[in-house]
Motif scaffolding. Structure first.
Motif, PDB file in Angstrom:
ATOM      1  N   ALA A  70      17.523  -8.307  -8.741  1.00 49.72           N
ATOM      2  CA  ALA A  70      17.345  -6.862  -8.634  1.00 49.72           C
ATOM      3  C   ALA A  70      15.876  -6.463  -8.572  1.00 49.72           C
ATOM      4  N   LEU A  71      14.952  -7.427  -8.643  1.00 54.52           N
ATOM      5  CA  LEU A  71      13.532  -7.096  -8.813  1.00 54.52           C
ATOM      6  C   LEU A  71      12.683  -7.123  -7.545  1.00 54.52           C
ATOM      7  N   PRO A  72      12.832  -8.084  -6.620  1.00 55.58           N
ATOM      8  CA  PRO A  72      11.911  -8.147  -5.469  1.00 55.58           C
ATOM      9  C   PRO A  72      12.004  -6.912  -4.581  1.00 55.58           C
ATOM     10  N   ASN A  73      10.857  -6.496  -4.050  1.00 59.35           N
ATOM     11  CA  ASN A  73      10.815  -5.391  -3.100  1.00 59.35           C
ATOM     12  C   ASN A  73      11.288  -5.852  -1.725  1.00 59.35           C
ATOM     13  N   MET A 112      31.537  -5.399  -4.040  1.00 61.59           N
ATOM     14  CA  MET A 112      30.107  -5.617  -3.841  1.00 61.59           C
ATOM     15  C   MET A 112      29.582  -6.368  -5.050  1.00 61.59           C
ATOM     16  N   ASP A 113      28.322  -6.749  -5.001  1.00 65.51           N
ATOM     17  CA  ASP A 113      27.763  -7.632  -5.999  1.00 65.51           C
ATOM     18  C   ASP A 113      26.578  -6.950  -6.679  1.00 65.51           C
ATOM     19  N   PHE A 114      26.519  -7.000  -7.996  1.00 63.33           N
ATOM     20  CA  PHE A 114      25.434  -6.381  -8.751  1.00 63.33           C
ATOM     21  C   PHE A 114      24.631  -7.477  -9.439  1.00 63.33           C
ATOM     22  N   GLN A 115      23.377  -7.650  -9.020  1.00 64.57           N
ATOM     23  CA  GLN A 115      22.493  -8.625  -9.634  1.00 64.57           C
ATOM     24  C   GLN A 115      21.657  -7.919 -10.703  1.00 64.57           C
ATOM     25  N   LYS A 121       0.839  -1.193   0.000  1.00 60.13           N
ATOM     26  CA  LYS A 121       0.000   0.000   0.000  1.00 60.13           C
ATOM     27  C   LYS A 121       0.881   1.253   0.000  1.00 60.13           C
ATOM     28  N   ASN A 122       0.377   2.297  -0.633  1.00 61.33           N
ATOM     29  CA  ASN A 122       1.102   3.567  -0.767  1.00 61.33           C
ATOM     30  C   ASN A 122       2.402   3.401  -1.547  1.00 61.33           C
ATOM     31  N   SER A 123       2.414   2.448  -2.462  1.00 59.54           N
ATOM     32  CA  SER A 123       3.593   2.226  -3.291  1.00 59.54           C
ATOM     33  C   SER A 123       3.226   2.434  -4.756  1.00 59.54           C
ATOM     34  N   ALA A 124       4.062   3.191  -5.460  1.00 54.57           N
ATOM     35  CA  ALA A 124       3.818   3.443  -6.871  1.00 54.57           C
ATOM     36  C   ALA A 124       4.701   2.583  -7.759  1.00 54.57           C
ATOM     37  N   GLY A 125       5.470   1.688  -7.139  1.00 53.97           N
ATOM     38  CA  GLY A 125       6.403   0.870  -7.890  1.00 53.97           C
ATOM     39  C   GLY A 125       5.833  -0.471  -8.296  1.00 53.97           C
ATOM     40  N   TYR A 126       6.710  -1.332  -8.772  1.00 49.74           N
ATOM     41  CA  TYR A 126       6.333  -2.664  -9.233  1.00 49.74           C
ATOM     42  C   TYR A 126       6.926  -3.730  -8.303  1.00 49.74           C
ATOM     43  N   GLY A 127       6.364  -4.928  -8.370  1.00 53.28           N
ATOM     44  CA  GLY A 127       6.843  -6.036  -7.571  1.00 53.28           C
ATOM     45  C   GLY A 127       6.835  -7.318  -8.369  1.00 53.28           C
TER      46      GLY A 127
END
Length: 337
Positions: A95-98, A87-90, A8-14
């Motif tokens: 990189a997708l899950p909230n 560090m590690d960059f996925q 709730k109150n999120s404008a992003g994607y999951g």
């Protein structure tokens, strides 16, 4: 699937699953131990370019864009030896899950075989040698049963409000030193162990869910023998006013049942789900010590289940697989790399 987040109150994607996933089951399609896209080592990310302000400005912009997607925890051994600081960059699923402190349902491990393959190209001679990574990505699995339609969450580690407050204190201390370099600073302020991004100040953390659980249990013990129906619950009188004010922040209050009927329904669901989990564990109770251990396990399970129930009931919007398919994008066959 990727679709508008259930938070709730999120404008992003999951990221969602439109099928049931058992605890321990791999998330990505393919044979067992299928890894995510390649792991990209980020070499010496904390290095500063003090002698070149223009390059430092470019570096800061780069950090703002990509820095929130770097993994500072759990860097695989085969990646950590690339440099002094790595560090590690996925780049794909990782990189997708909230982020969520309570509803996190993902765990990961590094590939056990062929995690690093530097025979693909000679990094000194072959053209395009820097256009790909020699490192395999993480393997993701579910840490708890996931029902079709639920969003998949991953804990980024930003669950300690004390760390967030320590960060604010540290920034204020740095600002004071910059404004008054000759001012004698008597108190040394240590930086936080985990640096919180700005968005972390707006999310509930573990202490908020602990407080919500405490308030619900206090209310349940207080009114367990009553039958108030749709009467509104008053959480301000469950304990001393000072204690209630300190513990029940606005974040915590957002996860409290509003009526006695809601509270009864949630507690019944918690009892049923906890009983199922305990049954799956097949605990054999014999001696008194084993009974005490079993009781402690039961209490912990009920606590975890209650917090997840409150987080999902009042912090997310329920989705169906049909809604996700209509409003989302299938990434089942997203090709790593």
């Amino acid at each position: 699937f990727i679709a508008p987040s259930s938070l709730k109150n999120s404008a992003g994607y999951g990221v969602y699953s439109t099928r049931d996933i058992d605890q321990g089951q791999a998330i990505l399609s393919g044979p067992p131990q299928t890894p995510d896209g390649p792991s990209l080592p980020v070499i010496n990310p904390d290095a500063t370019l003090e002698n070149d302000p223009e390059l430092q400005l470019v570096s800061n912009h780069w950090n703002q864009v990509f820095g929130h997607y770097w993994w500072g925890r759990g860097v695989p051994d085969h990646t950590s030896y690339e440099a002094e600081s790595v560090m590690d960059f996925q780049i794909t699923f990782g990189a997708l899950p909230n982020h969520h402190c309570v509803l996190s349902s993902l765990d990961y491990e590094s590939p056990k075989e062929d995690a690093y393959d530097d025979t693909l190209a000679n990094r000194y001679k072959d053209p395009g040698a820097g256009a790909f990574s020699y490192h395999k990505g993480r393997i993701f699995a579910a840490t708890q049963p996931v029902k079709a339609g639920q969003e998949l969450f991953l804990s980024y580690g930003y669950c300690d409000r004390e760390e967030e407050l320590r960060q604010q204190e540290y920034l204020q201390w740095q600002q004071q030193r910059q404004q008054s370099p000759r001012l004698e600073v008597t108190k040394m302020v240590e930086p936080p162990q985990l640096w919180h991004p700005q968005w972390a100040t707006k999310i509930p953390m573990q202490v908020d869910f602990d407080a919500a659980e405490w308030a619900v249990m206090q209310q349940w013990k207080k009114n367990n023998s009553a039958s108030n129906g749709n009467a509104l619950l008053d959480y301000d009188d469950i304990d001393h006013p000072r204690i209630v004010k300190e513990r029940l922040t606005s974040h915590a209050r957002a996860f409290l049942p509003k009526t006695w009927e809601e509270l009864q329904r949630i507690m019944q669901q918690v009892e049923e789900e906890s009983a199922t989990i305990l049954k799956l564990q097949n605990a054999n109770v014999g001696t008194s010590k084993e009974q005490q251990y079993e009781d402690s396990i039961s209490i912990r399970i009920k606590s975890d289940v209650l917090q997840r129930r409150l987080a999902r009931e009042y912090g997310t919007t329920a989705r169906t697989p049909e809604w996700i398919e209509q409003n989302g994008l299938c990434i089942e066959h997203l090709v790593p790399g």
